[in-house]
Design an enzyme around this catalytic site. Structure first.
Site, mmCIF file in Angstrom:
data_model
loop_
_atom_site.group_PDB
_atom_site.id
_atom_site.type_symbol
_atom_site.label_atom_id
_atom_site.label_comp_id
_atom_site.label_asym_id
_atom_site.label_seq_id
_atom_site.Cartn_x
_atom_site.Cartn_y
_atom_site.Cartn_z
ATOM 1 N N ASP A 123 13.390 9.414 15.945
ATOM 2 C CA ASP A 123 14.696 9.956 15.382
ATOM 3 C C ASP A 123 15.080 11.378 15.158
ATOM 4 O O ASP A 123 14.304 11.851 14.619
ATOM 5 C CB ASP A 123 14.892 9.292 13.877
ATOM 6 C CG ASP A 123 16.045 9.520 13.206
ATOM 7 O OD1 ASP A 123 16.969 10.336 13.653
ATOM 8 O OD2 ASP A 123 16.675 8.716 12.229
ATOM 9 N N TYR A 144 14.929 7.985 6.350
ATOM 10 C CA TYR A 144 15.991 7.716 6.402
ATOM 11 C C TYR A 144 16.561 7.480 7.630
ATOM 12 O O TYR A 144 16.578 8.608 8.563
ATOM 13 C CB TYR A 144 16.934 8.642 5.375
ATOM 14 C CG TYR A 144 18.576 8.217 5.428
ATOM 15 C CD1 TYR A 144 18.888 7.180 4.839
ATOM 16 C CD2 TYR A 144 19.453 8.953 6.182
ATOM 17 C CE1 TYR A 144 20.346 6.718 4.730
ATOM 18 C CE2 TYR A 144 20.803 8.668 5.977
ATOM 19 C CZ TYR A 144 21.153 7.599 5.581
ATOM 20 O OH TYR A 144 22.559 7.080 5.449
ATOM 21 N N LYS A 203 24.810 13.954 14.644
ATOM 22 C CA LYS A 203 25.010 15.552 14.189
ATOM 23 C C LYS A 203 25.524 16.233 15.216
ATOM 24 O O LYS A 203 26.541 16.413 15.791
ATOM 25 C CB LYS A 203 23.739 15.808 13.300
ATOM 26 C CG LYS A 203 23.348 14.809 12.446
ATOM 27 C CD LYS A 203 23.290 15.048 11.096
ATOM 28 C CE LYS A 203 22.453 14.194 10.275
ATOM 29 N NZ LYS A 203 22.843 14.144 8.748
HETATM 30 C C1 LIG Z 1 16.888 11.349 10.095
HETATM 31 C C2 LIG Z 1 18.426 10.960 10.029
HETATM 32 N N1 LIG Z 1 18.653 9.544 10.574
HETATM 33 C C3 LIG Z 1 19.909 8.981 10.829
HETATM 34 C C4 LIG Z 1 20.720 9.353 9.967
HETATM 35 C C5 LIG Z 1 22.111 8.863 9.892
HETATM 36 O O1 LIG Z 1 23.173 9.396 10.485
HETATM 37 P P1 LIG Z 1 24.697 9.149 10.088
HETATM 38 O O2 LIG Z 1 24.868 9.677 8.910
HETATM 39 O O3 LIG Z 1 25.367 9.854 11.477
HETATM 40 O O4 LIG Z 1 24.991 7.837 10.260
HETATM 41 C C6 LIG Z 1 20.591 10.595 9.237
HETATM 42 C C7 LIG Z 1 21.797 11.118 8.381
HETATM 43 O O5 LIG Z 1 21.489 12.152 7.733
HETATM 44 C C8 LIG Z 1 19.443 11.159 9.150
HETATM 45 O O6 LIG Z 1 19.228 12.344 8.486
#
Ligand SMILES: Cc1ncc(COP(=O)(O)O)c(C=O)c1O
Length: 438
Positions: free
Chosen positions: A250, A151, A277
């Site tokens: 990521d 994700y 985050k």
């Molecule tokens: C691994 C990862 N990448 C990207 C995101 C997306 O971030 P955002 O919710 O700040 O758009 C998340 C959100 O939980 C995530 O867990």
């Protein structure tokens, strides 16, 4: 006590939450965002302080969700509150740089070895969107590769094969690209190559076969969600380098693991990295950065480059102030202490599962953890999809009743905060024990 009784007790304890949910759902098309919903209706929280949350019916919980892992300091941290207040008094946003964005950029580049340049945006979603676009522009190639179950936020390029139904997912070593939600452009699936997690041989084969058209591989190590082998992460780096494909790491969740991020722990050097985050101290933030030769495509100060990234609220001064005040407390010593709490939790829970012969396991990386009901390891999306989900919601309700909020009933990607100590961890282990017995 059975699942129905636990749910009935949940309903009895949460009248005000139900009222507020019912009132809001008409205007917000259900919960105000997808992640805020769970059946029969979600709790509404009133306030947070330290490691505690209070719901609108007056119950206090130890928060083990920490706003989807973002609140590494816990709630209402005094230093973050002071930094935010000071920034607010200077005016919320001034339509010009204020200097604080360079401070936090410098702090991030000093921590993370692979970061030579960084840009700030409003969410992890935006960070992965811009990193992918930049990778496409730099490499002059159009396809991206992502891992099944990965994700990376809410935009078309990455919302493919996030949680594909297994009957549509294709062979485990060459998964199909399955759009995740309605409305996603059909081209998103055709532009995505899906890689299997925890299988470097298959990753090598797939990347080799598509190297000529692949702009990047985007890789979330699924920190605290999957049992990720550091060797697998290193293999992904080695494979992408060998095939001349950019690696976007990521670290939107993983960065809270160590001073230099999880990449420092694994010993890998991505071409680009995405953050979010914790970097905003609880305010909306995302960031992406990495190699200077790639990031400098945004530097139009020497003449037009043809690349551009901006946004009304990008690098917002209040978020930057909160983020900086948070980073200052994410010292190596504090992170070691926090990760020690994670280890204590994993050891406590795994000992409990062994003692009681319960086929359950704790996945924990640093201070992020998930609970699964599974006999075997949970090291890939397919293994995760096969875990037994039935006990999760009753356990979530039982933990709530005992004063522990794990964020959502899936009990995945929960997290600890620096506001906690050993007593909170031991209390959670005891509460899980009691919950399982019930
Ligand atoms: C691994 C990862 N990448 C990207 C995101 C997306 O971030 P955002 O919710 O700040 O758009 C998340 C959100 O939980 C995530 O867990």
């Amino acid at each position: 006590m059975n699942a129905e009784e636990l749910e009935a007790r949940y309903r009895q304890q949460s009248h005000r939450s139900r009222e507020l949910f019912e009132r809001g759902r008409y205007y917000t098309a259900g919960a105000a965002k997808g992640a805020y919903y769970y059946p029969p209706y979600p709790l509404t929280m009133d306030r947070g302080e330290g490691c505690y949350l209070w719901d609108v019916d007056g119950h206090r919980y130890i928060d083990c969700g920490n706003h989807h892992t973002a609140q590494i300091l816990g709630h209402a941290d005094p230093a973050v509150a002071a930094a935010v207040q000071a920034q607010l008094q200077k005016g919320v946003a001034l339509g010009a740089a204020t200097g604080i964005e360079s401070e936090i950029a410098r702090a991030m580049c000093r921590r993370v070895d692979s970061l030579e340049r960084i840009r700030f945006v409003n969410s992890g979603t935006e960070a992965t969107l811009h990193a992918i676009r930049l990778a496409r522009g730099f490499s002059q190639k159009g396809k991206i590769a992502k891992f099944e179950g990965g994700y990376h936020g809410n935009h078309d390029a990455v919302e493919v094969s996030v949680a594909p139904p297994l009957d549509q997912a294709g062979p485990a070593d060459a998964p199909y690209a399955v759009p995740t939600a309605g409305g996603i452009s059909p081209s998103a699936a055709s532009e995505a190559l899906i890689l299997p997690f925890d299988d470097e041989e298959a990753v090598d084969k797939l990347v080799a076969a598509h190297a000529d058209e692949l702009a990047c591989v985007i890789f979330d190590p699924k920190c605290g969600v999957l049992e990720t082998r550091p060797d697998f992460a290193r293999a992904v780096r080695e494979i992408t380098r060998r095939h001349d494909v950019l690696l976007i790491f990521d670290e939107i969740v993983a960065f809270r693991s160590a001073w230099g991020g999880l990449q420092a722990v694994y010993g890998i050097d991505p071409d680009l990295t995405c953050f979010g985050k914790v970097v905003g101290g609880g305010f909306p933030v995302g960031a992406f950065g990495g190699r200077a030769d790639i990031m400098d495509l945004f530097d139009n100060s020497q003449g037009p480059t043809g690349f551009f990234q901006s946004g009304t609220f990008s690098a917002h001064p209040v978020a930057m102030a909160a983020g900086l005040a948070t980073l200052e407390q994410m010292t190596a010593k504090n992170l070691d202490r926090l990760n020690g709490l994670g280890t204590r939790l994993k050891e406590g829970l795994d000992a409990l599962f062994a003692e009681q012969s319960i086929p359950a396991r704790t996945v924990c990386t640093g201070s992020v953890f998930s609970l699964y009901f599974s006999e075997g390891p949970v090291a890939s999306y397919r293994a995760l999809a096969a875990t037994d989900k039935a006990p999760l919601q009753p356990l979530f309700f039982s933990l709530l009743e005992q004063g522990y909020f794990l964020g959502q009933p899936g009990l995945g990607m929960c997290s600890l905060s620096l506001a906690m100590d050993e007593s909170h961890i031991d209390g959670l282990v005891a509460a899980v024990h009691k919950g399982l017995a019930a």
